[in-house]
Every structure is written in structure tokens, then in C-alpha cells.
Design a protein around this motif. Structure first.
Motif, PDB file in Angstrom:
ATOM      1  N   VAL B  31     -41.713  14.216   5.925  1.00 30.79           N
ATOM      2  CA  VAL B  31     -41.889  12.884   5.343  1.00 30.79           C
ATOM      3  C   VAL B  31     -43.311  12.467   5.685  1.00 30.79           C
ATOM      4  CG1 VAL B  31     -41.178  10.481   5.330  1.00 30.79           C
ATOM      5  CG2 VAL B  31     -39.468  12.270   5.540  1.00 30.79           C
ATOM      6  N   PHE B  32     -44.119  12.369   4.658  1.00 27.38           N
ATOM      7  CA  PHE B  32     -45.538  12.120   4.865  1.00 27.38           C
ATOM      8  C   PHE B  32     -45.910  10.731   4.370  1.00 27.38           C
ATOM      9  CE2 PHE B  32     -50.062  12.329   4.055  1.00 27.38           C
ATOM     10  CZ  PHE B  32     -50.543  13.080   5.119  1.00 27.38           C
ATOM     11  N   GLY B  33     -46.470   9.944   5.244  1.00 28.56           N
ATOM     12  CA  GLY B  33     -46.892   8.596   4.869  1.00 28.56           C
ATOM     13  C   GLY B  33     -48.370   8.591   4.533  1.00 28.56           C
ATOM     14  N   PHE B  34     -48.685   8.031   3.398  1.00 21.45           N
ATOM     15  CA  PHE B  34     -50.060   8.040   2.925  1.00 21.45           C
ATOM     16  C   PHE B  34     -50.554   6.601   2.983  1.00 21.45           C
ATOM     17  CE2 PHE B  34     -52.990   9.114  -0.815  1.00 21.45           C
ATOM     18  CZ  PHE B  34     -53.878   9.778   0.013  1.00 21.45           C
ATOM     19  N   LEU B  35     -51.378   6.355   3.981  1.00 23.90           N
ATOM     20  CA  LEU B  35     -51.770   4.991   4.293  1.00 23.90           C
ATOM     21  C   LEU B  35     -53.183   4.690   3.848  1.00 23.90           C
ATOM     22  CD1 LEU B  35     -50.772   4.261   7.971  1.00 23.90           C
ATOM     23  CD2 LEU B  35     -50.328   2.828   6.001  1.00 23.90           C
ATOM     24  N   GLY B  36     -53.412   3.467   3.533  1.00 25.14           N
ATOM     25  CA  GLY B  36     -54.772   3.056   3.234  1.00 25.14           C
ATOM     26  C   GLY B  36     -54.753   1.682   2.622  1.00 25.14           C
ATOM     27  N   PRO B  37     -55.848   0.953   2.779  1.00 23.39           N
ATOM     28  CA  PRO B  37     -55.883  -0.373   2.171  1.00 23.39           C
ATOM     29  C   PRO B  37     -55.865  -0.248   0.645  1.00 23.39           C
ATOM     30  CG  PRO B  37     -58.027   0.189   3.119  1.00 23.39           C
ATOM     31  CD  PRO B  37     -57.092   1.286   3.490  1.00 23.39           C
ATOM     32  N   ASN B  38     -55.589  -1.339  -0.030  1.00 25.81           N
ATOM     33  CA  ASN B  38     -55.615  -1.325  -1.492  1.00 25.81           C
ATOM     34  C   ASN B  38     -56.986  -0.886  -1.972  1.00 25.81           C
ATOM     35  OD1 ASN B  38     -52.995  -2.216  -1.818  1.00 25.81           O
ATOM     36  ND2 ASN B  38     -53.592  -4.364  -1.618  1.00 25.81           N
ATOM     37  N   GLY B  39     -56.987  -0.031  -2.976  1.00 22.66           N
ATOM     38  CA  GLY B  39     -58.256   0.403  -3.533  1.00 22.66           C
ATOM     39  C   GLY B  39     -58.892   1.553  -2.787  1.00 22.66           C
ATOM     40  N   ALA B  40     -58.149   2.153  -1.829  1.00 22.59           N
ATOM     41  CA  ALA B  40     -58.723   3.257  -1.054  1.00 22.59           C
ATOM     42  C   ALA B  40     -58.723   4.563  -1.837  1.00 22.59           C
ATOM     43  CB  ALA B  40     -57.958   3.433   0.250  1.00 22.59           C
ATOM     44  N   GLY B  41     -57.901   4.633  -2.893  1.00 26.36           N
ATOM     45  CA  GLY B  41     -57.826   5.856  -3.681  1.00 26.36           C
ATOM     46  C   GLY B  41     -56.466   6.542  -3.606  1.00 26.36           C
ATOM     47  N   LYS B  42     -55.485   5.850  -3.010  1.00 27.81           N
ATOM     48  CA  LYS B  42     -54.164   6.464  -2.862  1.00 27.81           C
ATOM     49  C   LYS B  42     -53.545   6.808  -4.215  1.00 27.81           C
ATOM     50  CE  LYS B  42     -52.182   3.066  -0.534  1.00 27.81           C
ATOM     51  NZ  LYS B  42     -53.209   2.019  -0.495  1.00 27.81           N
ATOM     52  N   SER B  43     -53.559   5.826  -5.116  1.00 29.29           N
ATOM     53  CA  SER B  43     -52.954   6.069  -6.425  1.00 29.29           C
ATOM     54  C   SER B  43     -53.721   7.121  -7.210  1.00 29.29           C
ATOM     55  CB  SER B  43     -52.883   4.772  -7.229  1.00 29.29           C
ATOM     56  OG  SER B  43     -51.937   3.910  -6.654  1.00 29.29           O
ATOM     57  N   THR B  44     -55.030   7.170  -7.015  1.00 34.13           N
ATOM     58  CA  THR B  44     -55.810   8.186  -7.721  1.00 34.13           C
ATOM     59  C   THR B  44     -55.321   9.580  -7.342  1.00 34.13           C
ATOM     60  OG1 THR B  44     -57.714   6.713  -7.693  1.00 34.13           O
ATOM     61  CG2 THR B  44     -58.141   9.002  -8.216  1.00 34.13           C
ATOM     62  N   ASP B 197     -42.889  11.464   9.467  1.00 40.16           N
ATOM     63  CA  ASP B 197     -43.179  12.479  10.464  1.00 40.16           C
ATOM     64  C   ASP B 197     -44.682  12.530  10.715  1.00 40.16           C
ATOM     65  OD1 ASP B 197     -40.493  13.302  10.473  1.00 40.16           O
ATOM     66  OD2 ASP B 197     -40.847  14.436   8.646  1.00 40.16           O
ATOM     67  N   ARG B 198     -45.419  12.387   9.627  1.00 39.11           N
ATOM     68  CA  ARG B 198     -46.862  12.504   9.729  1.00 39.11           C
ATOM     69  C   ARG B 198     -47.502  11.479   8.795  1.00 39.11           C
ATOM     70  NH1 ARG B 198     -50.429  17.068   8.790  1.00 39.11           N
ATOM     71  NH2 ARG B 198     -49.194  17.564   6.975  1.00 39.11           N
ATOM     72  N   VAL B 199     -48.683  11.046   9.146  1.00 41.67           N
ATOM     73  CA  VAL B 199     -49.377  10.124   8.262  1.00 41.67           C
ATOM     74  C   VAL B 199     -50.797  10.612   8.003  1.00 41.67           C
ATOM     75  CG1 VAL B 199     -48.150   8.003   8.825  1.00 41.67           C
ATOM     76  CG2 VAL B 199     -50.062   8.697  10.227  1.00 41.67           C
ATOM     77  N   GLY B 200     -51.305  10.198   6.854  1.00 41.39           N
ATOM     78  CA  GLY B 200     -52.707  10.414   6.544  1.00 41.39           C
ATOM     79  C   GLY B 200     -53.296   9.062   6.243  1.00 41.39           C
ATOM     80  N   ILE B 201     -54.493   8.821   6.718  1.00 42.08           N
ATOM     81  CA  ILE B 201     -55.135   7.536   6.445  1.00 42.08           C
ATOM     82  C   ILE B 201     -56.299   7.765   5.500  1.00 42.08           C
ATOM     83  CG2 ILE B 201     -56.360   5.565   7.422  1.00 42.08           C
ATOM     84  CD1 ILE B 201     -54.726   5.879   9.934  1.00 42.08           C
ATOM     85  N   LEU B 202     -56.234   7.115   4.362  1.00 39.21           N
ATOM     86  CA  LEU B 202     -57.284   7.244   3.368  1.00 39.21           C
ATOM     87  C   LEU B 202     -58.111   5.958   3.391  1.00 39.21           C
ATOM     88  CD1 LEU B 202     -58.037   9.337   1.091  1.00 39.21           C
ATOM     89  CD2 LEU B 202     -56.961   7.752  -0.489  1.00 39.21           C
ATOM     90  N   TYR B 203     -59.407   6.146   3.474  1.00 37.73           N
ATOM     91  CA  TYR B 203     -60.265   4.963   3.494  1.00 37.73           C
ATOM     92  C   TYR B 203     -61.490   5.262   2.654  1.00 37.73           C
ATOM     93  CZ  TYR B 203     -62.966   1.008   5.152  1.00 37.73           C
ATOM     94  OH  TYR B 203     -63.696  -0.131   5.218  1.00 37.73           O
ATOM     95  N   ASP B 204     -61.725   4.431   1.652  1.00 37.63           N
ATOM     96  CA  ASP B 204     -62.893   4.621   0.799  1.00 37.63           C
ATOM     97  C   ASP B 204     -62.944   6.026   0.201  1.00 37.63           C
ATOM     98  OD1 ASP B 204     -64.531   2.664   0.069  1.00 37.63           O
ATOM     99  OD2 ASP B 204     -66.006   2.916   1.673  1.00 37.63           O
ATOM    100  N   GLY B 205     -61.776   6.545  -0.173  1.00 41.60           N
ATOM    101  CA  GLY B 205     -61.732   7.859  -0.804  1.00 41.60           C
ATOM    102  C   GLY B 205     -61.774   9.023   0.154  1.00 41.60           C
ATOM    103  N   GLU B 206     -61.942   8.736   1.440  1.00 41.99           N
ATOM    104  CA  GLU B 206     -61.977   9.823   2.411  1.00 41.99           C
ATOM    105  C   GLU B 206     -60.721   9.814   3.253  1.00 41.99           C
ATOM    106  OE1 GLU B 206     -65.549  10.813   4.835  1.00 41.99           O
ATOM    107  OE2 GLU B 206     -66.450   9.243   3.592  1.00 41.99           O
ATOM    108  N   LEU B 207     -60.211  11.020   3.512  1.00 38.49           N
ATOM    109  CA  LEU B 207     -59.068  11.131   4.399  1.00 38.49           C
ATOM    110  C   LEU B 207     -59.619  11.124   5.820  1.00 38.49           C
ATOM    111  CD1 LEU B 207     -56.019  11.480   4.048  1.00 38.49           C
ATOM    112  CD2 LEU B 207     -56.356  13.923   4.303  1.00 38.49           C
ATOM    113  N   VAL B 208     -59.516   9.977   6.485  1.00 39.57           N
ATOM    114  CA  VAL B 208     -60.170   9.853   7.787  1.00 39.57           C
ATOM    115  C   VAL B 208     -59.316  10.370   8.938  1.00 39.57           C
ATOM    116  CG1 VAL B 208     -61.756   8.001   7.155  1.00 39.57           C
ATOM    117  CG2 VAL B 208     -59.468   7.422   7.926  1.00 39.57           C
TER     118      VAL B 208
END
Lengths: 189, 304
Positions: B31-44, B197-208
Motif C-alpha cells: 500500500v503506497f501513499g503518494f503525498l504532496g501538496p496540491n499542484g506537486a504533480g501527483k495527478s500528472t 506501508d510506504r510513502v513517497g513525497i512529491l514536491y514541485d515535480g520531484e520525488l524528494v
């Protein structure tokens, strides 16, 4: 559309589905109406050649498919639903209203300055005859009306014959929607 | 085989970089959580999975099927709750689900699906009259049809009330039990924290960052805050506490009769023992773990 394409369908499935679905919808109505019309002809007059009649129905259905295809092509080229609707009606308006007027205006102009006498020259007629509305008219006149009148029926130029009009008419059913699909295939939604 | 493979994916819109060389692997059953503020590129990125968007660079694959060249194969392994969908106004909820069943060639009772997402009662209403939350449940139901190997949920909790959010969590857990991989995006941290189980943080298009919640905590410093209610505390004692290994800072909070200490998880006991040995009477204590929120702020402010 987002919802549909989230399911295991390709964009081609979407385009083909739209074209077939919408075409079937109006074809059903059209065939029913023409069947009634056909019956009304048979009853008082007693005869109707079924082969020619079916060809006429097919041609008329194809006429509808052409405009459905144009509408779908326009909607694939734009994101906005309003633009798509306006574009589809615009195409119809162009072919039905503006095209004929432009031809009449050109003929009138050329006649006024004395370049032509009556009908437009054959090459100009060919250009104006590329319009699907005119093509349909030419096909009906050429194939179904004995001794049909009009500039196309009266001209002897080979490229104004109904036999060339038929592939042109078919091309209208295929080319716009194919072009729209090729553009749509590679755009981001 | 990995459920999701993203290799060096970039996407630019004019001068805006929506995704910047994103590399990501999500394993089967995770179960992977894909985190990031609005407009970070998650939906892209999710739109790349669905072939709604073609990346300028790199490639993405679902169970080895390239998302661009084999999009139908890729999509047939996925159940998707996309971003920015519209339901068919004139079709009922049941018809929507029937449609998904047909598309996925699944064998399931539509009412069972609607029941699972809690809109059984609205099955025969037109979806045009649904609220945002009901539409969201309906589309989630469509995503669940056919027991997909991968569930991709784009902001699944938006438009839902707390009860609905809890139901989504239950659904995610049930799907994991079944063996499905779940990839879901959110800008709300506690929701991710609760099920992932794991998360990824996306910020400004980069997976930080990509890590487990625990791992992320540790990498941010892993600090725990100890709130200790005491009868009294002299400055000398606090100095002694601060000198302990693993302790970051100790300070008094006289209004609450408290001593507050930030330290590593392992140093907690040492702090309490030191205070006790110094004759401080400990009346009560509790710990505050670094919340994902703080980590998130740390990552997303440090990245730019």
C-alpha cells in the motif's frame, strides 16, 4: 471521457464507439422513416425497385455518418465542449448555407463582369462539388433521377460524373474522423 | 514483478515542470501513499499511468506493461479512481457499475459493489443527482470491479465526510488483504499515515523522499518530544538531562508544570531515570512523536 478511458478501453475504442453508436442511433430513425416513405410509394403506385431503394437508403445513412464523423473529429480537436458543439454546427452551416451562397455569389460576379455565361466553368464546379452536401445531391441526381437536371448532370466532364462523386463521398465519411483520431491519439487529456 | 515501475519520467508544460526525472518502484501487495501538496504533480504521474498524458522522457509500466504502448493491457490490471472525472448524468449508479463490469469482463453483482461503497440505497437514482461524495463512492466502486491487481486512487477522500474517509480506509485494507497493490495519492498526511506501508513525497515535480513512515521519521531526526509533569525542576537538572546522549534539548514549561525534552526514541528512559535520580518527582509523562505533518513540512520546505 476520463471515466471511460480509466476502464480498459483505448482511445480508438472510444472514437469507433462514438461513431458507431451515434450513427446507429440516427440510422435507426432514418431507416424507419424511409421505410414508411417507401411503403407510401408502393401502395398508391405499386412498384419500387428494392435494389435501388436500398442503395438510396444506404447513401442517405452515409450522409448522416459523414456529419457525425465531422462532429466527432471537431470534438476530438478541442477540449471545450462548447467549442466542439459550435464547431460541429459551424461545419454544417458552412456546407449547407455558406457554401451554396458563395457559389451563387461567385457565379453572379463572374457573369456580371462577363467572364461566364450562366454556369460556372467545370474546374470551379469540381471545387464547389467537393462539399458533402453537394456530393449527396449529385449522387442522388446521378443515380436515382432519370434525366436529372443541374450543372453536374448536364456537364460532360469526366471529373464531374457521379462515379467520381461516390469515392469522394466515401472519403468524407472516413477522412475527417481519421484525421481527428490521429491528432487525438497523441494529445494529453 | 513490480506493480508499478516508473523510470526517469519527466513532463513539462511550457515552462512549468510537472514531473522531474521521477523514479519509483511499487512492489506487488504494497500500500503506497503518494503525498504532496496540491499542484506537486501527483495527478500528472497518475495520468501517465492511464496514458492520459505522455511523458516527455522516461517510461512507466504497470506489471511490466508499458503505459503508453500497451495502455489497454496496463489498464486492464488496474482499478482507477481518477482525478477530474464526471459521471454520466443520465445513467443510474447501478448502470455505471454494470458498465464497468462489462468493460472489465468481470463477474460480480452490481448491488454488492454499491453496497460495499455505501450507496446501495441510491442504486437506481441517476448519478446526475449524486452529491460529490456519492459520486466519489460510485467511481471507487467502479474501480473495485473485477478485483484489479492494482488500485490507483487519486485523492480518494476528497469530498467525503469522516465516515466516508473511514470506509475508504477499510476498503483499502480489505483490498490489501486480498493481495492487491494500492497506490493512492493525497495531500492529507494522516490519511496516508494510517494505511500505508510506504510513502513517497512529491514536491514541485520531484520525488524528494520514498520510505516507510518509520524510516521517514528517523531520517527527519526521529525526534520524540517528551512532556513530563513534575513537581519542580531546577535549571541544573535540565542541564544534566541535556548532556545525555540522544537528547537534543530540554526546557521548563512552568505554566503547565512541565519539563519538555526533545530526544531520540532510545533516550526516553535515560531522561526519566536522570530526573528521578536528581530527586525530581515525576507525576506524569507522555510522548509526542514527530508527526508526518512536521516531516512533510521539513521535506517540502527544504527541497526548494
Amino acid at each position: 471521457m476520463t471515466l471511460l478511458l480509466s476502464l480498459p478501453y483505448s482511445r480508438r475504442d472510444l472514437v469507433v464507439g462514438k461513431l458507431v453508436g451515434r450513427s446507429l442511433a440516427f440510422a435507426t430513425t432514418l431507416v424507419a422513416a424511409l421505410a414508411v416513405a417507401g411503403a407510401l410509394v408502393v401502395y398508391p403506385f405499386g412498384s419500387l425497385s428494392p435494389g435501388w431503394y436500398l442503395a438510396f437508403v444506404a447513401l442517405t445513412v452515409l450522409y448522416g455518418v459523414i456529419f457525425t464523423g465531422i462532429a466527432i473529429a471537431v470534438s476530438m480537436l478541442t477540449r471545450s465542449k462548447h467549442l466542439a458543439t459550435a464547431g460541429a454546427f459551424g461545419a454544417y452551416g458552412l456546407f449547407v448555407l455558406i457554401w451554396g451562397t458563395a457559389r451563387a455569389a461567385l457565379a453572379f460576379g463572374l457573369e456580371t463582369v462577363g467572364l461566364i455565361d450562366g454556369a460556372l466553368p467545370d474546374p470551379a464546379l469540381f471545387l464547389f462539388g467537393l462539399n458533402p452536401v453537394t456530393l449527396y445531391d449529385r449522387l442522388v441526381t446521378g443515380f436515382f433521377v432519370d434525366g436529372g437536371a443541374g450543372p453536374y448532370a448536364e456537364s460532360s466532364a469526366w471529373y464531374l460524373s457521379e462515379w467520381l462523386a461516390l469515392p469522394l463521398f466515401l472519403a468524407w465519411a472516413v477522412v475527417p474522423v481519421a484525421f481527428g483520431y490521429l491528432r487525438f491519439r497523441n494529445t494529453d487529456l | 514483478m513490480a506493480a508499478i515501475t516508473v523510470e526517469n519520467v519527466s513532463k513539462r508544460y511550457g515552462t512549468v515542470t510537472a514531473l522531474d526525472r521521477v523514479d519509483l518502484t511499487v512492489d506487488e501487495g504494497e500500500v503506497f501513499g503518494f503525498l504532496g501538496p496540491n499542484g506537486a504533480g501527483k495527478s500528472t504521474l497518475i495520468n501517465v499511468f492511464l496514458d492520459f498524458v505522455q511523458p516527455d522522457d522516461g517510461r512507466a509500466a504497470i506489471f511490466g506493461h508499458d503505459c503508453q504502448s500497451e495502455s489497454v493491457e496496463a489498464k486492464s490490471r488496474m482499478g482507477v479512481l481518477p482525478d477530474g472525472y464526471t459521471v454520466y448524468d443520465r445513467l443510474t449508479g447501478r448502470q455505471h457499475v454494470e458498465y464497468a463490469i462489462e468493460a472489465k469482463e468481470a463477474d460480480v453483482e452490481p448491488m454488492a459493489v454499491l453496497d460495499r461503497v455505501g450507496i446501495r440505497d441510491a442504486a437506481d437514482q441517476r448519478a446526475g443527482g449524486y452529491s460529490k461524495g456519492m459520486a466519489q463512492r460510485l467511481v471507487l466502486g467502479m474501480a473495485l470491479v473485477g478485483e484489479p491487481d492494482l488500485l490507483v486512487l487519486d485523492e480518494p477522500t476528497s469530498g467525503l465526510d469522516p465516515h466516508g474517509i473511514k470506509q475508504i480506509r477499510t476498503v483499502i485494507r480489505e483490498e490489501r488483504e486480498r493481495g492487491a497493490t494500492v497506490f493512492f495519492s493525497s495531500h492529507i498526511l494522516e490519511q496516508v499515515e494510517a494505511v500505508c506501508d510506504r510513502v513517497g513525497i512529491l514536491y514541485d515535480g520531484e520525488l524528494v523522499a520514498t520510505d516507510t513512515i518509520e524510516g521517514l521519521r528517523q531520517s527527519v531526526g526521529g525526534t520524540t518530544k517528551l512532556l513530563i509533569t513534575v513537581d519542580r525542576a531546577e535549571a541544573g537538572v535540565l542541564e544534566r538531562v541535556e548532556s545525555l546522549a540522544g537528547v537534543e534539548r530540554a526546557w521548563p514549561n512552568p505554566e503547565a508544570n512541565r519539563v519538555e525534552v526533545t530526544c531520540s526514541n532510545d533516550a526516553k528512559m535515560d531522561v526519566l531515570i536522570t530526573l528521578n535520580e536528581a530527586g525530581v518527582d515525576i507525576e506524569n509523562f507522555r510522548t509526542e512523536e514527530a508527526s508526518l505533518e512536521e516531516m512533510f513540512v521539513e521535506y517540502t520546505s527544504g527541497a526548494s
